[in-house]
Design an enzyme around this catalytic site. Structure first.
Site, mmCIF file in Angstrom:
data_model
loop_
_atom_site.group_PDB
_atom_site.id
_atom_site.type_symbol
_atom_site.label_atom_id
_atom_site.label_comp_id
_atom_site.label_asym_id
_atom_site.label_seq_id
_atom_site.Cartn_x
_atom_site.Cartn_y
_atom_site.Cartn_z
ATOM 1 N N GLY A 129 -3.899 -21.813 -20.162
ATOM 2 C CA GLY A 129 -4.129 -20.496 -20.761
ATOM 3 C C GLY A 129 -4.388 -19.430 -19.702
ATOM 4 C CD GLN A 130 -6.174 -13.457 -19.827
ATOM 5 O OE1 GLN A 130 -5.489 -12.454 -19.861
ATOM 6 N NE2 GLN A 130 -7.367 -13.517 -20.395
ATOM 7 C CB SER A 173 -15.717 -15.141 -28.291
ATOM 8 O OG SER A 173 -15.117 -13.960 -28.751
ATOM 9 C CD GLU A 180 -13.338 -11.054 -32.588
ATOM 10 O OE1 GLU A 180 -13.269 -11.319 -33.787
ATOM 11 O OE2 GLU A 180 -13.162 -9.918 -32.130
ATOM 12 C CE1 TYR A 226 -11.339 -17.755 -30.737
ATOM 13 C CE2 TYR A 226 -12.532 -15.689 -30.995
ATOM 14 C CZ TYR A 226 -12.053 -16.704 -30.184
ATOM 15 O OH TYR A 226 -12.300 -16.671 -28.833
ATOM 16 C CG HIS A 250 -11.681 -11.950 -20.341
ATOM 17 N ND1 HIS A 250 -12.686 -12.235 -21.229
ATOM 18 C CD2 HIS A 250 -11.076 -13.116 -20.055
ATOM 19 C CE1 HIS A 250 -12.701 -13.526 -21.458
ATOM 20 N NE2 HIS A 250 -11.723 -14.091 -20.769
HETATM 21 P P1 NAP Z 1 -5.494 -18.772 -24.254
HETATM 22 O O1 NAP Z 1 -4.666 -18.081 -23.220
HETATM 23 O O2 NAP Z 1 -5.089 -18.733 -25.682
HETATM 24 O O3 NAP Z 1 -5.605 -20.315 -23.798
HETATM 25 C C1 NAP Z 1 -6.113 -21.291 -24.666
HETATM 26 C C2 NAP Z 1 -5.932 -22.653 -24.013
HETATM 27 O O4 NAP Z 1 -6.437 -23.667 -24.897
HETATM 28 C C3 NAP Z 1 -4.468 -23.028 -23.721
HETATM 29 O O5 NAP Z 1 -4.419 -23.708 -22.475
HETATM 30 C C4 NAP Z 1 -4.145 -23.994 -24.850
HETATM 31 O O6 NAP Z 1 -3.138 -24.928 -24.530
HETATM 32 C C5 NAP Z 1 -5.480 -24.726 -24.976
HETATM 33 N N1 NAP Z 1 -5.635 -25.439 -26.242
HETATM 34 C C6 NAP Z 1 -5.492 -24.954 -27.493
HETATM 35 N N2 NAP Z 1 -5.723 -25.934 -28.384
HETATM 36 C C7 NAP Z 1 -6.020 -27.055 -27.679
HETATM 37 C C8 NAP Z 1 -6.335 -28.393 -28.030
HETATM 38 N N3 NAP Z 1 -6.392 -28.784 -29.297
HETATM 39 N N4 NAP Z 1 -6.602 -29.277 -27.035
HETATM 40 C C9 NAP Z 1 -6.527 -28.902 -25.747
HETATM 41 N N5 NAP Z 1 -6.216 -27.657 -25.336
HETATM 42 C C10 NAP Z 1 -5.959 -26.746 -26.306
HETATM 43 O O7 NAP Z 1 -6.993 -18.263 -24.188
HETATM 44 P P2 NAP Z 1 -7.774 -17.483 -23.007
HETATM 45 O O8 NAP Z 1 -7.629 -16.031 -23.231
HETATM 46 O O9 NAP Z 1 -7.423 -18.084 -21.707
HETATM 47 O O10 NAP Z 1 -9.277 -17.839 -23.385
HETATM 48 C C11 NAP Z 1 -9.917 -19.000 -22.862
HETATM 49 C C12 NAP Z 1 -11.115 -19.341 -23.736
HETATM 50 O O11 NAP Z 1 -12.016 -18.243 -23.760
HETATM 51 C C13 NAP Z 1 -10.794 -19.613 -25.198
HETATM 52 O O12 NAP Z 1 -11.711 -20.565 -25.667
HETATM 53 C C14 NAP Z 1 -11.045 -18.283 -25.890
HETATM 54 O O13 NAP Z 1 -11.336 -18.486 -27.247
HETATM 55 C C15 NAP Z 1 -12.239 -17.810 -25.100
HETATM 56 N N6 NAP Z 1 -12.426 -16.351 -25.007
HETATM 57 C C16 NAP Z 1 -11.412 -15.558 -24.578
HETATM 58 C C17 NAP Z 1 -11.628 -14.210 -24.430
HETATM 59 C C18 NAP Z 1 -10.535 -13.287 -23.925
HETATM 60 O O14 NAP Z 1 -10.680 -12.074 -24.088
HETATM 61 N N7 NAP Z 1 -9.489 -13.822 -23.285
HETATM 62 C C19 NAP Z 1 -12.888 -13.662 -24.719
HETATM 63 C C20 NAP Z 1 -13.904 -14.519 -25.135
HETATM 64 C C21 NAP Z 1 -13.674 -15.871 -25.256
HETATM 65 P P3 NAP Z 1 -1.559 -24.590 -24.772
HETATM 66 O O15 NAP Z 1 -1.132 -23.832 -23.560
HETATM 67 O O16 NAP Z 1 -0.984 -25.960 -24.887
HETATM 68 O O17 NAP Z 1 -1.465 -23.782 -26.032
HETATM 69 O O1 F7E Z 2 -7.098 -7.438 -30.841
HETATM 70 C C1 F7E Z 2 -6.384 -4.393 -32.817
HETATM 71 C C2 F7E Z 2 -6.986 -5.593 -33.539
HETATM 72 O O2 F7E Z 2 -5.797 -9.560 -30.757
HETATM 73 C C3 F7E Z 2 -7.889 -6.381 -30.341
HETATM 74 C C4 F7E Z 2 -9.260 -12.890 -28.094
HETATM 75 O O3 F7E Z 2 -9.136 -13.166 -26.713
HETATM 76 O O4 F7E Z 2 -10.839 -11.150 -27.670
HETATM 77 C C5 F7E Z 2 -9.595 -11.422 -28.284
HETATM 78 O O5 F7E Z 2 -9.654 -11.154 -29.672
HETATM 79 C C6 F7E Z 2 -7.974 -5.261 -31.369
HETATM 80 C C7 F7E Z 2 -8.291 -5.731 -32.790
HETATM 81 O O6 F7E Z 2 -7.992 -9.336 -29.485
HETATM 82 C C8 F7E Z 2 -2.812 -4.768 -33.097
HETATM 83 O O7 F7E Z 2 -7.133 -5.314 -34.922
HETATM 84 C C9 F7E Z 2 -4.272 -3.210 -33.453
HETATM 85 O O8 F7E Z 2 -9.255 -4.898 -33.364
HETATM 86 O O9 F7E Z 2 -6.023 -8.174 -28.652
HETATM 87 P P1 F7E Z 2 -6.625 -8.658 -29.908
HETATM 88 P P2 F7E Z 2 -9.303 -9.736 -30.312
HETATM 89 O O10 F7E Z 2 -9.018 -9.961 -31.737
HETATM 90 O O11 F7E Z 2 -10.358 -8.749 -29.958
HETATM 91 C C10 F7E Z 2 -11.954 -11.895 -28.179
HETATM 92 C C11 F7E Z 2 -13.173 -11.515 -27.382
HETATM 93 C C12 F7E Z 2 -11.692 -13.350 -28.213
HETATM 94 O O12 F7E Z 2 -12.600 -14.159 -28.052
HETATM 95 C C13 F7E Z 2 -10.343 -13.776 -28.684
HETATM 96 O O13 F7E Z 2 -10.063 -15.122 -28.277
HETATM 97 O O14 F7E Z 2 -6.697 -4.631 -31.449
HETATM 98 N N1 F7E Z 2 -4.937 -4.297 -32.990
HETATM 99 N N2 F7E Z 2 -2.966 -3.475 -33.524
HETATM 100 C C14 F7E Z 2 -4.057 -5.283 -32.762
HETATM 101 N N3 F7E Z 2 -4.233 -6.537 -32.287
HETATM 102 C C15 F7E Z 2 -3.127 -7.315 -32.148
HETATM 103 N N4 F7E Z 2 -3.277 -8.563 -31.659
HETATM 104 N N5 F7E Z 2 -1.876 -6.849 -32.492
HETATM 105 C C16 F7E Z 2 -1.656 -5.583 -32.971
HETATM 106 O O15 F7E Z 2 -0.535 -5.191 -33.269
#
Ligand code: NAP
Ligand code: F7E
Length: 325
Positions: free
Chosen positions: A14-15, A126, A128, A150, A180
């Site tokens: 993942g990212q 998160s 969220e 979620y 992020h």
């Molecule tokens: P991401 O890009 O969606 O990556 C998710 C990772 O989890 C991928 O490597 C995916 O594998 C793996 N995965 C999903 N289901 C799985 C399973 N059943 N068993 C093993 N691996 C599995 O997410 P990210 O943005 O890097 O975020 C990393 C973590 O931080 C996540 O837990 C997310 O919920 C949390 N988080 C993210 C943010 C943000 O803004 N990015 C903020 C707060 C918390 P595949 O590549 O095979 O799909």
């Molecule tokens: O939405 C609005 C949408 O999908 C951000 C995940 O990494 O951060 C992420 O969750 C906002 C929301 O991220 C579109 O309604 C408008 O209010 O980029 P998003 P998220 O839902 O905040 C949290 C911290 C995590 O933990 C999660 O894993 O943008 N929005 N128009 C849209 N969002 C999407 N995706 N697509 C649209 O067209």
């Protein structure tokens, strides 16, 4: 000479997993990356470091696979980044989201408890979890009111981490990370959806992008900065919970302005609001107070909002050029 430290990263494809793996390799760790089985290889984000990683098959839905990995590879630190992480999908697949994003955490914690309770554990919590926010800005003591399956699953993951820390004395920390982003962000998330659309429009491959709620506000930071906080949490003597955020909030509308402007385009001519991207329940305003992370783990950000979005637009334009667009 100090022994080499070994870290297991779930979600390494993942990212965040890709940036964290880079950071750990730079620190001299042996990095074991857990990857789940799929019919096609999806190692794009780690292709450049793949030879330095030890990739092992496993799934957070399958506790035996986790036990085997821990027994065989004996990590000192485990970073649990695996999750079904797209909020919108969590309404369509609430049970799967609960299995992976919530119960997956218990499976890993239990595997740690049974194999080696000395392992240090990081849980990817998160913002969220704050959902319908009770106060602005949000900090470690702000109560949770998640607004999506979620968010509910992440609340469970957070509290089970706290519970295993308190029940079994595990060194288990929870990072409450606000949004992020980066050029490696999945295409479905709004920042990357916009940056990729801007690049396509700029190169004449598209003329519009359809979005949902433009008024929604997020505290957006750079993923490369945020993985430093994950690592720092596990280097502390005591486990704890930390909010990681920039403290600034911007609307989706502002995101569009900055992204289109970077390519010399007028966003109002290309953005179409489409009901299908609205959510059944929205998190309207997120902004985090990261004072504790700044004070206790010396965490700071290096990339600001405008720089981040410009970086993503530039990267997507480069990407399309490389793909021959
Ligand atoms: P991401 O890009 O969606 O990556 C998710 C990772 O989890 C991928 O490597 C995916 O594998 C793996 N995965 C999903 N289901 C799985 C399973 N059943 N068993 C093993 N691996 C599995 O997410 P990210 O943005 O890097 O975020 C990393 C973590 O931080 C996540 O837990 C997310 O919920 C949390 N988080 C993210 C943010 C943000 O803004 N990015 C903020 C707060 C918390 P595949 O590549 O095979 O799909
Ligand atoms: O939405 C609005 C949408 O999908 C951000 C995940 O990494 O951060 C992420 O969750 C906002 C929301 O991220 C579109 O309604 C408008 O209010 O980029 P998003 P998220 O839902 O905040 C949290 C911290 C995590 O933990 C999660 O894993 O943008 N929005 N128009 C849209 N969002 C999407 N995706 N697509 C649209 O067209």
């Amino acid at each position: 000479m100090a022994p080499t430290r070994r870290a297991l990263v779930t979600g390494v494809t993942g990212q965040d997993g890709s940036y964290l793996a880079e950071l750990l390799l730079d620190q001299g760790y042996e990095v074991v990356g857990m990857v789940r089985r799929s019919s096609t290889v999806n190692f794009e984000r780690i292709a450049h470091i793949q030879d330095s990683l030890r990739l092992v098959p496993g799934d957070v839905l399958d506790e035996v696979s986790l036990l085997e990995i821990l027994r065989e590879h004996r990590p000192n630190e485990v970073y649990n980044l695996a999750a079904q992480s797209f909020v919108q999908t969590s309404w369509r697949q609430p049970v799967f989201t609960g299995e992976a994003t919530a119960l997956g955490v218990t499976r890993i914690l239990d595997a740690i408890r049974l194999t080696d309770p000395e392992i240090r554990f990081y849980q990817a919590s998160s913002s969220e979890m704050f959902g319908k926010v009770r106060e602005v800005p949000q900090h470690e003591q702000t109560s949770f009111h998640p607004r999506s399956p979620y968010g509910v699953a992440k609340v469970y993951g957070h509290w089970i981490t706290v519970n295993y820390r308190e029940s079994y004395g595990l060194h288990a920390s929870s990072g409450i990370l606000f949004n992020h982003e980066s050029p490696r962000r999945g295409l479905e998330f709004v920042t990357r959806k916009v940056s990729h659309a801007v690049a396509r429009i700029k190169l004449g491959l598209d003329s519009e992008v359809r979005l949902g709620n433009l008024e929604s506000k997020r505290d957006w930071g750079y993923a490369g900065d945020y993985v430093r906080a994950m690592w720092a949490m596990l280097q502390q003597d005591e486990p704890d919970d930390y909010v990681v955020a920039t403290g600034e909030t911007h609307s989706v509308r502002e995101l569009c302005e900055v992204a289109f402007e970077r390519a010399g385009l007028d966003w109002e001519r290309h953005v179409v609001v489409d009901e299908q991207f609205f959510r059944p329940a929205e998190v309207d305003l997120l902004v985090g107070d990261a004072s504790k992370a700044r004070d206790r783990i010396a965490w700071t950000t290096e990339v600001g909002f405008v720089e981040l979005i410009q970086m993503m637009v530039d990267a997507d334009i480069d990407l399309l050029h490389r793909e021959g667009a």
